[in-house]
Scaffold this motif. Structure first.
Motif, PDB file in Angstrom:
ATOM      1  N   ILE A 104       7.149   0.084  -8.674  1.00  0.00           N
ATOM      2  CA  ILE A 104       6.164  -0.456  -8.906  1.00  0.00           C
ATOM      3  C   ILE A 104       5.342  -0.168  -7.399  1.00  0.00           C
ATOM      4  O   ILE A 104       5.990   0.522  -7.000  1.00  0.00           O
ATOM      5  N   LEU A 105       3.877   0.247  -7.658  1.00  0.00           N
ATOM      6  CA  LEU A 105       3.045   0.612  -6.975  1.00  0.00           C
ATOM      7  C   LEU A 105       2.299  -0.265  -6.491  1.00  0.00           C
ATOM      8  O   LEU A 105       1.105  -1.082  -6.892  1.00  0.00           O
ATOM      9  N   LEU A 106       2.583  -0.372  -5.214  1.00  0.00           N
ATOM     10  CA  LEU A 106       1.410  -1.280  -4.072  1.00  0.00           C
ATOM     11  C   LEU A 106       0.316  -1.506  -3.276  1.00  0.00           C
ATOM     12  O   LEU A 106       1.013   0.212  -2.421  1.00  0.00           O
ATOM     13  N   ILE A 107      -0.654  -1.465  -3.679  1.00  0.00           N
ATOM     14  CA  ILE A 107      -2.046  -1.080  -3.087  1.00  0.00           C
ATOM     15  C   ILE A 107      -2.830  -1.873  -2.565  1.00  0.00           C
ATOM     16  O   ILE A 107      -3.484  -2.794  -3.028  1.00  0.00           O
ATOM     17  N   HIS A 108      -2.671  -1.937  -1.226  1.00  0.00           N
ATOM     18  CA  HIS A 108      -3.040  -3.146  -0.149  1.00  0.00           C
ATOM     19  C   HIS A 108      -5.215  -2.468  -0.405  1.00  0.00           C
ATOM     20  O   HIS A 108      -5.411  -1.549   0.089  1.00  0.00           O
ATOM     21  N   SER A 109      -5.373  -3.682  -1.176  1.00  0.00           N
ATOM     22  CA  SER A 109      -7.064  -3.195  -0.692  1.00  0.00           C
ATOM     23  C   SER A 109      -7.267  -4.579  -0.404  1.00  0.00           C
ATOM     24  O   SER A 109      -9.115  -4.406  -1.051  1.00  0.00           O
ATOM     25  N   GLY A 110      -7.326  -5.726  -0.243  1.00  0.00           N
ATOM     26  CA  GLY A 110      -7.606  -7.103   0.189  1.00  0.00           C
ATOM     27  C   GLY A 110      -8.217  -6.605   1.942  1.00  0.00           C
ATOM     28  O   GLY A 110      -8.516  -5.411   2.418  1.00  0.00           O
ATOM     29  N   GLY A 111      -9.219  -7.373   2.133  1.00  0.00           N
ATOM     30  CA  GLY A 111     -10.231  -7.379   3.234  1.00  0.00           C
ATOM     31  C   GLY A 111     -11.668  -7.330   2.900  1.00  0.00           C
ATOM     32  O   GLY A 111     -11.491  -6.188   1.826  1.00  0.00           O
ATOM     33  N   TYR A 112     -12.797  -6.984   3.543  1.00  0.00           N
ATOM     34  CA  TYR A 112     -13.711  -6.757   3.406  1.00  0.00           C
ATOM     35  C   TYR A 112     -14.812  -6.119   3.912  1.00  0.00           C
ATOM     36  O   TYR A 112     -16.280  -5.870   3.699  1.00  0.00           O
ATOM     37  N   SER A 113     -14.103  -4.782   4.372  1.00  0.00           N
ATOM     38  CA  SER A 113     -14.596  -3.240   4.082  1.00  0.00           C
ATOM     39  C   SER A 113     -15.560  -3.417   5.273  1.00  0.00           C
ATOM     40  O   SER A 113     -17.076  -2.519   5.199  1.00  0.00           O
ATOM     41  N   GLN A 114     -15.451  -3.915   6.544  1.00  0.00           N
ATOM     42  CA  GLN A 114     -16.414  -4.544   7.389  1.00  0.00           C
ATOM     43  C   GLN A 114     -17.345  -2.535   8.139  1.00  0.00           C
ATOM     44  O   GLN A 114     -18.157  -2.584   8.505  1.00  0.00           O
ATOM     45  N   ARG A 115     -16.336  -1.511   8.282  1.00  0.00           N
ATOM     46  CA  ARG A 115     -17.037  -0.705   8.576  1.00  0.00           C
ATOM     47  C   ARG A 115     -17.006   0.919   7.497  1.00  0.00           C
ATOM     48  O   ARG A 115     -17.788   1.589   8.055  1.00  0.00           O
ATOM     49  N   LEU A 116     -17.560  -0.356   5.733  1.00  0.00           N
ATOM     50  CA  LEU A 116     -17.595   0.582   5.405  1.00  0.00           C
ATOM     51  C   LEU A 116     -18.160   0.192   4.439  1.00  0.00           C
ATOM     52  O   LEU A 116     -17.523  -0.372   3.010  1.00  0.00           O
ATOM     53  N   PRO A 117     -19.390  -0.843   4.779  1.00  0.00           N
ATOM     54  CA  PRO A 117     -19.864  -1.957   3.937  1.00  0.00           C
ATOM     55  C   PRO A 117     -20.092  -1.564   2.473  1.00  0.00           C
ATOM     56  O   PRO A 117     -20.720  -2.807   1.720  1.00  0.00           O
ATOM     57  N   ASN A 118     -20.297  -0.275   1.960  1.00  0.00           N
ATOM     58  CA  ASN A 118     -21.187   0.085   0.132  1.00  0.00           C
ATOM     59  C   ASN A 118     -19.919  -0.497  -0.372  1.00  0.00           C
ATOM     60  O   ASN A 118     -20.043  -0.797  -1.507  1.00  0.00           O
ATOM     61  N   ALA A 119     -18.557  -0.161   0.903  1.00  0.00           N
ATOM     62  CA  ALA A 119     -16.950  -0.825  -0.495  1.00  0.00           C
ATOM     63  C   ALA A 119     -16.645  -2.219  -0.556  1.00  0.00           C
ATOM     64  O   ALA A 119     -15.653  -2.897  -1.062  1.00  0.00           O
TER      65      ALA A 119
END
Length: 624
Positions: free
Chosen positions: A135-150
């Motif tokens: 299994i590959l588990l990719i953490h991508s939660g959060g609001y990317s406040q330091r790179l807001p175009n993401a």
């Protein structure tokens, strides 16, 4: 600790993504059984599922794996920010005194909590069958406040100047780890959405994840890099020579240690006077052979038995009431040298909670005695692309990563006026730019359409924008347009700020907002230029966390073009110190934009640009 050798001329280049990977049917055992992407909340989960579904329909991802997006449950969140549900058209008059109803928007409880939640979701879907999965588990939660175009569409869907169709971080991750599953025992590989690990080993070497317990990749790094990452204290190797790849055992894991702690614990290799290098942001290069170094972390693997232990702990706990870090709280409990001392250190947590120490102590007892193995990659680099500065450096400057992965100055775009000769040439990704337009050096333009009289200043980011009239984006600026769904209508709002603005920095009271900075100017001065009053209604969410992220300063408009121009005027007023009256505009904060985001409309815009590029006869750039 022995000094890792410098890269040898015979070492092959770090692996780069294969052009044949997307859409390819993979055989059993050759690819992941399951790929999991984590999300912060249900709205982010839906956005990820929409994009993932489109990628699978268009055969942009390898076939054969089960792809999932798991959001943290509502009870396992860090912050309870409050987002207003906008009233109807009449009530939105600037003169209205009506109180807004409130709806919650929340953030997850750390990537450790997210890992535990993902294990529970796997159990619910597959039962005992996931015992034998890779299994590959990719953490991508959060609001990317330091790179807001993401922020709106997610860090794992960040576009890269590479491939046709355009690669995003998800495709790159899958390509980088393509060899791992066939040399892995059932278990879970845990990684983050905004980092890239490149390495070089001999053709006969393979990375094996087949030992019981945990196995982590380790990269030789400058000591100052070690202070902001995890650091491994390794057991003696017993050998006198170091190759490109070594299998080692970790005595103890340190999380963001001080220089003193690194030396005292025996983590530092090549004794001598520390001489930190001036490394590029996010670029963890192999240290100079004359420098002291430490081995820092990136991704890690846990075997099925270890994952089962954590799942049983989570089920017994019932509900997670504090922030847990997968690296700081799981890995620090491992190895024969681990002690409970770290459980009381709250210096690196986002928010102190009363249950944190108790929960950490339980995790320590749970994992105590579990081994931590290390794959030391002595010819490797670890890159982070999670801030605007890192993004600009790696995409539009003379970056090592740019040359190693073959990043293009112009990727699937129409930009006849673009120059690719300068090492700091602008980077253009799936965009249409008129030959008479000007894009400054060191800037990135993605998913945008710029007309003939548009000037983009140097070192700027412009994302998702449509500008046909005369307009100028000042240097060092950030501009990102979002589609919104408000009261059944598609509306638009555009984030605008300086690329170095700290959107996360918050103050606790209105009397303290003078300490916030917007595009190089004090925020109070900006509000005065815009004709806005300092009131509680100026900010969305919790009144105890006032920031640029929650400031209602961005005009909401019925068209994309109007929205971009309105925010350009807002930014221009600050740069030129000229008054601009915003009081009579319906305005949103970035926090609110994300709540109302319309993912389908943003994806339609990107498809529209792709179609325009095709109609204008552009042959996508896939090589220099």
């Amino acid at each position: 600790m022995e000094t890792p050798p410098p890269p040898s001329p015979s070492a092959h280049a770090p692996r780069s993504p294969s052009a044949e990977l997307p859409g390819q049917a993979m055989k059993a055992g050759e690819f992941w059984d399951v790929v999991v992407i984590t999300a912060a909340d249900e709205k982010q989960e839906l956005a990820y599922k929409q994009q993932l579904s489109r990628k699978l329909q268009q055969k942009e991802l390898p076939l054969g794996a089960h792809y999932h997006v798991f959001a943290d449950p509502a009870g396992a969140k860090i912050e309870m920010s409050l987002i207003p549900a906008l009233p109807d058209e009449e009530a939105r008059s600037p003169k209205s005194e009506q109180e807004h109803p409130w709806e919650p928007l929340t953030g997850l409880r750390g990537n450790g909590g997210s890992t535990l939640c993902a294990l529970q979701c796997l159990e619910e879907i597959y039962g005992d069958r996931w015992n034998c999965f890779t299994i590959l588990l990719i953490h991508s939660g959060g609001y990317s406040q330091r790179l807001p175009n993401a922020s709106a569409l997610g860090k794992i869907f960040t576009a890269l100047p590479l491939g046709s169709p355009i690669y995003q971080m998800l495709e790159l991750k899958l390509a980088m780890y393509i060899d791992f599953p066939s040399h892995m025992s059932p278990g879970i590989l845990v990684t983050c959405a905004d980092d890239i690990e490149l390495y070089s080993v001999r053709e006969t070497d393979v990375l094996r994840f087949d030992k019981p317990g945990f196995t982590a990749l380790a990269h030789p790094s400058d000591l100052m890099i070690g202070t902001t990452h995890g650091v491994f204290v390794l057991e003696p190797s017993g050998g006198s020579e170091c190759g490109d790849l070594e299998y080692r055992t970790c005595h103890r894991f340190l999380h963001k240690p001080s220089l003193e702690d690194m030396y005292q614990s025996g983590a530092v290799g090549k004794k001598g006077t520390p001489s930190p290098k001036n490394l590029a942001v996010g670029d963890l290069s192999t240290p100079n052979s004359h420098s002291d170094f430490v081995y820092t972390d990136s991704l890690f693997y846990m075997d099925h038995n270890s994952a089962r232990k954590l799942l049983a702990f989570y089920q017994q706990l019932g509900a997670l009431t504090c922030e847990i870090d997968a690296y700081g709280d799981f890995l620090q409990a491992l190895g024969p040298g681990a002690t409970m001392e770290y459980t009381k250190n709250t210096a690196n947590v986002t928010r102190e909670e009363s249950e944190l120490v108790k929960t950490r102590e339980k995790i320590f007892r749970l994992l105590q005695g579990v081994p931590l193995h290390v794959i030391a990659l002595n010819h490797s680099k670890f890159y982070h692309i999670g801030t605007t500065q890192e993004y600009l450096y790696h995409f539009a400057s003379d970056s090592t990563l740019k040359s190693e992965l073959g990043f293009l100055a112009k990727a699937v775009s129409i930009f006849p006026g673009g120059s690719e000769c300068s090492p700091e040439a602008p980077c253009v990704i799936q965009s249409v730019i008129d030959p008479r337009a000007s894009v400054g050096l060191g800037s990135v333009v993605e998913y945008s359409w710029l007309g003939p009289d548009v000037t983009v200043g140097a070192n700027s980011i412009i994302s998702g924008c449509h500008i046909l009239t005369k307009a100028a984006l000042p240097p060092n600026s950030f501009l990102c347009a979002l589609s919104l769904q408000v009261n059944g209508r598609v509306m638009y709002a555009t984030m605008a700020c300086g690329v170095e603005d700290n959107l996360k920095r918050n103050v606790k009271a209105l009397s303290d907002i003078h300490s916030l900075q917007f595009s190089g100017l004090g925020f109070l001065e900006c509000l005065d230029l815009w004709g806005l009053q300092v009131t509680e209604d100026l900010f969305s969410g919790s009144q105890a966390n006032l920031s640029l992220w929650s400031a209602r300063i961005f005009p909401m408009c019925p068209s994309l073009i109007e929205s971009v121009l309105a925010s350009l005027r807002l930014l221009g007023a600050v740069r030129s110190a000229s008054p601009l009256h915003l009081a009579h505009h319906e305005r949103l904060s970035i926090e609110e934009m994300l709540f109302y985001k319309d993912v389908e409309d943003m994806m339609r815009w990107r498809a529209h640009i792709a179609q325009e590029i095709h109609l204008q006869g552009c042959q996508p750039d896939v090589s220099e």
